[in-house]
Enzyme design. Structure first.
Site, short mmCIF file in Angstrom:
data_model
loop_
_atom_site.label_atom_id
_atom_site.label_comp_id
_atom_site.label_asym_id
_atom_site.label_seq_id
_atom_site.Cartn_x
_atom_site.Cartn_y
_atom_site.Cartn_z
N ASN A 41 0.84 -1.21 0.00
CA ASN A 41 0.00 0.00 0.00
C ASN A 41 0.88 1.25 0.00
O ASN A 41 1.96 1.29 0.60
CB ASN A 41 -1.00 0.00 1.16
N ILE A 42 0.39 2.26 -0.71
CA ILE A 42 1.14 3.51 -0.87
C ILE A 42 0.21 4.67 -0.54
O ILE A 42 -0.71 4.98 -1.31
CB ILE A 42 1.69 3.63 -2.31
N GLU A 43 0.41 5.24 0.63
CA GLU A 43 -0.50 6.29 1.12
C GLU A 43 -0.02 7.68 0.71
O GLU A 43 1.10 7.86 0.20
CB GLU A 43 -0.64 6.18 2.64
N CYS A 52 -4.17 0.79 -2.23
CA CYS A 52 -3.93 -0.47 -1.52
C CYS A 52 -2.79 -1.28 -2.14
O CYS A 52 -2.34 -1.00 -3.27
CB CYS A 52 -5.20 -1.32 -1.53
N GLU A 54 -3.01 -4.36 -3.22
CA GLU A 54 -3.46 -5.20 -4.34
C GLU A 54 -3.33 -4.49 -5.68
O GLU A 54 -2.80 -5.08 -6.64
CB GLU A 54 -4.89 -5.67 -4.08
N CYS A 85 -10.18 -5.22 0.41
CA CYS A 85 -11.32 -4.32 0.56
C CYS A 85 -12.23 -4.41 -0.68
O CYS A 85 -11.87 -5.02 -1.69
CB CYS A 85 -10.85 -2.88 0.77
N CYS A 88 -10.78 -3.27 -4.01
CA CYS A 88 -9.75 -4.21 -4.49
C CYS A 88 -10.37 -5.46 -5.08
O CYS A 88 -9.86 -6.02 -6.05
CB CYS A 88 -8.81 -4.59 -3.35
N1 THU Z 1 -5.26 -1.63 2.58
C1 THU Z 1 -4.71 -2.42 1.61
O1 THU Z 1 -3.57 -2.19 1.17
N2 THU Z 1 -5.44 -3.47 1.14
C2 THU Z 1 -6.70 -3.78 1.57
O2 THU Z 1 -7.33 -4.66 1.01
C3 THU Z 1 -7.27 -3.09 2.73
C4 THU Z 1 -6.58 -1.83 3.12
C5 THU Z 1 -4.48 -0.49 3.06
C6 THU Z 1 -5.06 0.87 2.69
C7 THU Z 1 -4.44 1.76 3.74
O3 THU Z 1 -3.15 2.15 3.28
C8 THU Z 1 -4.24 0.84 4.94
O4 THU Z 1 -4.42 -0.48 4.46
C9 THU Z 1 -5.22 1.09 6.08
O5 THU Z 1 -6.52 1.02 5.65
#
Ligand code: THU
Length: 130
Positions: A41-43, A52, A54, A85, A88
């Site tokens: 994941n890259i925020e 996310c 995925e 999620c 995704c």
């Molecule tokens: N996140 C994912 O990378 N994949 C998912 O299926 C659920 C959530 C990440 C998004 C965010 O960066 C962190 O988890 C917290 O929600």
């Protein structure tokens, strides 16, 4: 599933850029070319702009020239199981089949295996692709 896919997802998690949620996630796809593509994941400081693990892995797969998710592993450091999620699930469905296995992992290995159709029943489909 051979353990390399799980290990790739776990290793990918270390690349997460998650300074806001502090919730690293890793994903790994085995594609039809036999290769493994990974993602984290890259925020973003503008929170909704992050994404996310995925879709990072899906992007890697597409840019690597592959098109089909044969199997996929997902792991989160802070959850015993991290089912993808909703958004995704739809993104995975674009490149997978109802039967595609998704492995939900913890730091020791695969904890649960689900088919994509378990995660996304009655999914949106059209005949736009013919
Ligand atoms: N996140 C994912 O990378 N994949 C998912 O299926 C659920 C959530 C990440 C998004 C965010 O960066 C962190 O988890 C917290 O929600």
């Amino acid at each position: 599933m051979s353990r390399d896919l799980f290990e790739a997802a776990r290793a990918a998690m270390a690349f997460a850029h998650a300074p806001y949620s502090r919730f690293p996630v890793g994903a790994a796809i085995r594609a039809e070319d036999g290769r493994i593509y990974t993602g984290a994941n890259i925020e973003n400081i503008s929170y909704p702009q992050g994404w996310c693990a995925e879709p990072t892995a899906i992007s890697q797969m597409i840019m690597g020239g592959a098109k089909k998710i044969v199997e996929m592993a997902v792991i989160a450091e802070k959850l015993p199981l991290c089912p993808p999620c909703g958004g995704c699930r739809q993104k995975i469905a674009e490149f997978a089949t109802a039967a595609t296995p998704i492995y939900l992992c913890d730091e020791t290995g695969v904890k649960q295996t689900v088919a994509l159709s378990d995660l996304l029943p009655h999914s949106f489909k059209t005949d736009l692709l013919g």
